[in-house]
Design a protein around this motif. Structure first.
Motif, PDB file in Angstrom:
ATOM      1  N   GLU A  37      32.168  19.522  18.801  1.00 42.65           N
ATOM      2  CA  GLU A  37      30.763  19.943  18.806  1.00 42.65           C
ATOM      3  C   GLU A  37      29.895  18.705  18.698  1.00 42.65           C
ATOM      4  O   GLU A  37      30.272  17.736  18.061  1.00 42.65           O
ATOM      5  N   GLN A  38      28.739  18.761  19.341  1.00 38.50           N
ATOM      6  CA  GLN A  38      27.778  17.667  19.213  1.00 38.50           C
ATOM      7  C   GLN A  38      26.383  18.238  19.125  1.00 38.50           C
ATOM      8  O   GLN A  38      25.997  19.081  19.936  1.00 38.50           O
ATOM      9  N   GLN A  39      25.649  17.759  18.135  1.00 37.53           N
ATOM     10  CA  GLN A  39      24.256  18.161  17.976  1.00 37.53           C
ATOM     11  C   GLN A  39      23.461  17.696  19.183  1.00 37.53           C
ATOM     12  O   GLN A  39      23.715  16.633  19.742  1.00 37.53           O
ATOM     13  N   SER A  40      22.491  18.493  19.580  1.00 37.90           N
ATOM     14  CA  SER A  40      21.657  18.156  20.724  1.00 37.90           C
ATOM     15  C   SER A  40      20.205  18.374  20.338  1.00 37.90           C
ATOM     16  O   SER A  40      19.814  19.509  20.074  1.00 37.90           O
ATOM     17  N   GLY A  80      17.390  19.110  18.328  1.00 37.96           N
ATOM     18  CA  GLY A  80      17.190  19.625  16.975  1.00 37.96           C
ATOM     19  C   GLY A  80      18.499  19.904  16.273  1.00 37.96           C
ATOM     20  O   GLY A  80      19.574  19.900  16.862  1.00 37.96           O
ATOM     21  N   THR A  81      18.420  20.154  14.992  1.00 38.50           N
ATOM     22  CA  THR A  81      19.620  20.363  14.191  1.00 38.50           C
ATOM     23  C   THR A  81      20.293  21.697  14.484  1.00 38.50           C
ATOM     24  O   THR A  81      21.442  21.891  14.147  1.00 38.50           O
ATOM     25  N   GLU A  82      19.586  22.616  15.110  1.00 35.62           N
ATOM     26  CA  GLU A  82      20.165  23.935  15.372  1.00 35.62           C
ATOM     27  C   GLU A  82      20.670  24.102  16.793  1.00 35.62           C
ATOM     28  O   GLU A  82      21.026  25.189  17.203  1.00 35.62           O
ATOM     29  N   ASN A 108      23.346  28.989  16.410  1.00 40.04           N
ATOM     30  CA  ASN A 108      24.673  29.613  16.522  1.00 40.04           C
ATOM     31  C   ASN A 108      24.737  30.777  17.508  1.00 40.04           C
ATOM     32  O   ASN A 108      25.638  31.611  17.433  1.00 40.04           O
ATOM     33  N   GLN A 109      23.811  30.841  18.440  1.00 40.24           N
ATOM     34  CA  GLN A 109      23.830  31.847  19.508  1.00 40.24           C
ATOM     35  C   GLN A 109      24.011  31.122  20.833  1.00 40.24           C
ATOM     36  O   GLN A 109      23.309  30.161  21.123  1.00 40.24           O
TER      37      GLN A 109
END
Length: 165
Positions: free
Chosen positions: A61-64, A66-68, A114-115
């Motif tokens: 997984e990698q953040q893109s 914003g944090t969400e 998470n969607q």
């Protein structure tokens, strides 16, 4: 003697592994990728049997931005079951067939809060494990990279380790 007879009967009957309780072994986000792969594979007209989650080979997984928001890459193995399509209501009742090859699946998608997001369109590719070649692996990584680049962000699959000199 009884134990030996029991073992012989199991062997002769082609005993199956007990079903994996795939509901409890994955996080909700991981479940999203598993569901995408299963939906894709079980919707194929040429695939007569239902498949179930077997195990995860790799997950990143990698953040893109914003944090969400994040990009998710999952490499999964799905196994065929004894159940034919349209014959059962619960996959939990379908045991694995061990003498058939697993399906090797890669799923890439973007999530926010998470969607799963439909833009960019999630990438799902499944092929019988013995048929996976280096070209297929390269194509899969390229497809996941392209998905991330369309949005204009970096992706986990894009980073390369420096080569030794």
């Amino acid at each position: 003697m009884t134990l030996l007879l029991f073992c012989a009967l199991l062997y002769a009957a082609g005993a199956q592994d007990p079903p994996v309780d795939d509901v409890t072994i994955v996080t909700p986000l991981h479940r999203t990728g598993v569901d995408l792969a299963l939906e894709h594979l079980n919707s194929q007209i040429t695939v007569p049997r239902l498949f179930r989650y077997n195990r995860t080979v790799d997950k990143q997984e990698q953040q893109s931005g914003g944090t969400e928001s994040k990009y998710v890459y999952e490499h999964l193995l799905l196994k065929p079951t004894v159940c034919l399509k349209g014959t059962v209501y619960s996959l939990q009742n379908c045991s694995f067939i061990n003498n058939k090859p697993s399906m090797d699946c890669v799923v890439c998608y973007k999530t926010e809060f998470n969607q799963i997001q439909q833009t960019p369109k999630p990438y799902v590719h499944c092929i019988q494990k013995p048929r996976v070649t280096q070209d297929i692996k390269t194509d899969r990584i390229a497809a996941c990279k392209k998905m991330a680049y369309l949005i204009g962000s970096t992706c986990i699959m894009c980073a390369r380790a420096p080569r030794g000199r």
